[in-house]
Design a protein around this motif. Structure first.
Motif, PDB file in Angstrom:
ATOM      1  N   UNK A   1      30.873  35.777  40.143  1.00 30.90           N
ATOM      2  CA  UNK A   1      30.088  35.553  41.361  1.00 30.90           C
ATOM      3  C   UNK A   1      29.895  34.055  41.612  1.00 30.90           C
ATOM      4  N   UNK A   2      29.633  33.319  40.530  1.00 26.16           N
ATOM      5  CA  UNK A   2      29.459  31.869  40.682  1.00 26.16           C
ATOM      6  C   UNK A   2      30.768  31.211  41.109  1.00 26.16           C
ATOM      7  N   UNK A   3      31.887  31.666  40.542  1.00 25.07           N
ATOM      8  CA  UNK A   3      33.195  31.108  40.903  1.00 25.07           C
ATOM      9  C   UNK A   3      33.492  31.353  42.375  1.00 25.07           C
ATOM     10  N   UNK A   4      33.257  32.549  42.845  1.00 24.50           N
ATOM     11  CA  UNK A   4      33.523  32.869  44.247  1.00 24.50           C
ATOM     12  C   UNK A   4      32.597  32.074  45.166  1.00 24.50           C
ATOM     13  N   UNK A   5      31.345  31.919  44.757  1.00 25.29           N
ATOM     14  CA  UNK A   5      30.415  31.176  45.605  1.00 25.29           C
ATOM     15  C   UNK A   5      30.833  29.712  45.719  1.00 25.29           C
ATOM     16  N   UNK A   6      31.356  29.132  44.629  1.00 22.20           N
ATOM     17  CA  UNK A   6      31.730  27.716  44.634  1.00 22.20           C
ATOM     18  C   UNK A   6      33.073  27.479  45.348  1.00 22.20           C
ATOM     19  N   UNK A   7      34.070  28.320  45.068  1.00 20.31           N
ATOM     20  CA  UNK A   7      35.420  28.054  45.577  1.00 20.31           C
ATOM     21  C   UNK A   7      35.987  29.159  46.465  1.00 20.31           C
TER      22      UNK A   7
END
Length: 291
Positions: free
Chosen positions: A22-28
């Motif tokens: 979820x953090x990866x998708x939110x950032x990139x």
């Protein structure tokens, strides 16, 4: 020459609930997830459990997704930062791997009866060298050898002609389940443990287990305003039979089950190991203690 990599690998259906994804998708955005999946696929395809991610690998990934090589490296750096890949191996040796990747690789190799080839200098699996004992298969031909007829161990436990006791057959047909009584006992044990810990960390909680909202009270020194789920944390620790002294340390290291803490992803990792992580308490502490 025997191929090192795999022709297939399995994916977890709960991967989109992983806080790191979820953090990866939110950032990139979608590009971040695409790069992560591309690199993970190359790990399994080429070496099986790791990859030396150099400029050529970055170029291939960038060309495939039609993005810049700089963006690929930024995404990989972030994946290591949030522990989708092992941070130490990436920063020191430009090697991409992780405990989850190695566990999945070993499991697939065992199922396919393929030689396991994780280099000793990059292994992250303490249980790798310990082969899980396979359950004995009892047949009519081997029952007489494997189960002595006159042994006191088998007295009072009648067996059928195939060498399997009536009790074993009953359990196989009707396996034990998590009954409501067992669930209530587990919840009561969790509350008792929490109550004892609260008395230890906060004298103001000596006479009450729950606050006015019906939640477990948080010691003032740990209350920084962030959301927490101490009951859920302790429920999981009870579920994995984590000893009390280890549970106390985990409670402090996670700041009473702070929402968004890596502990929740580690619980998923224990579930995915399917029993290969035989000492969950020590496993959690090894990942939570400052290096």
């Amino acid at each position: 020459m025997t191929k090192k990599g795999l022709t297939y690998y399995q994916a977890d259906t709960d991967r989109f609930q992983d806080i790191r994804i979820k953090r990866l998708k939110k950032r990139y955005g979608c590009e971040g997830y695409a790069v992560f999946q591309y690199v993970q696929n190359e790990i399994y395809r080429v070496e099986g459990s790791f990859i030396c991610f150099d400029e050529d690998q970055a170029f291939d990934c960038a060309e495939y997704w039609n993005i810049s090589e700089e963006l690929v490296i930024d995404i990989v750096d972030y994946c290591a930062e949030i522990n989708l890949f092992d941070r130490n191996f990436w920063t020191s040796r430009r090697i991409l791997t992780s405990q989850a990747i190695q566990q999945r690789y070993i499991e697939i190799c065992r199922r396919a009866k393929k030689r396991i080839a994780v280099p000793d200098d990059i292994t992250l699996i303490a249980e790798k060298a310990v082969e899980m004992p396979k359950p004995a298969t009892i047949t009519a031909q081997t029952a007489e050898i494997q189960q002595p007829q006159n042994s006191a161990e088998f007295r009072g436990n009648p067996q059928t002609s195939d060498g399997i006791s009536d009790k074993e057959k009953k359990n196989k047909i009707n396996p034990p389940s998590d009954s409501p009584q067992r669930g209530e006992t587990q919840r009561r044990n969790v509350q008792n443990l929490l109550s004892g810990l609260n008395r230890k960390f906060d004298a103001t909680c000596q006479h009450s287990q729950l606050d006015e909202r019906g939640k477990t009270p948080i010691p003032p020194e740990l209350d920084n305003g962030k959301g927490r789920n101490p009951d859920g944390l302790m429920y999981n620790l009870e579920k994995y039979h984590v000893p009390r002294h280890e549970a106390e340390e985990i409670l402090m290291l996670t700041r009473y089950g702070e929402i968004g803490h890596p502990i929740w992803a580690l619980f998923q990792e224990i579930d995915r190991s399917r029993g290969k992580i035989t000492m969950p308490g020590r496993f959690l502490l090894s990942r939570l203690r400052p290096s």
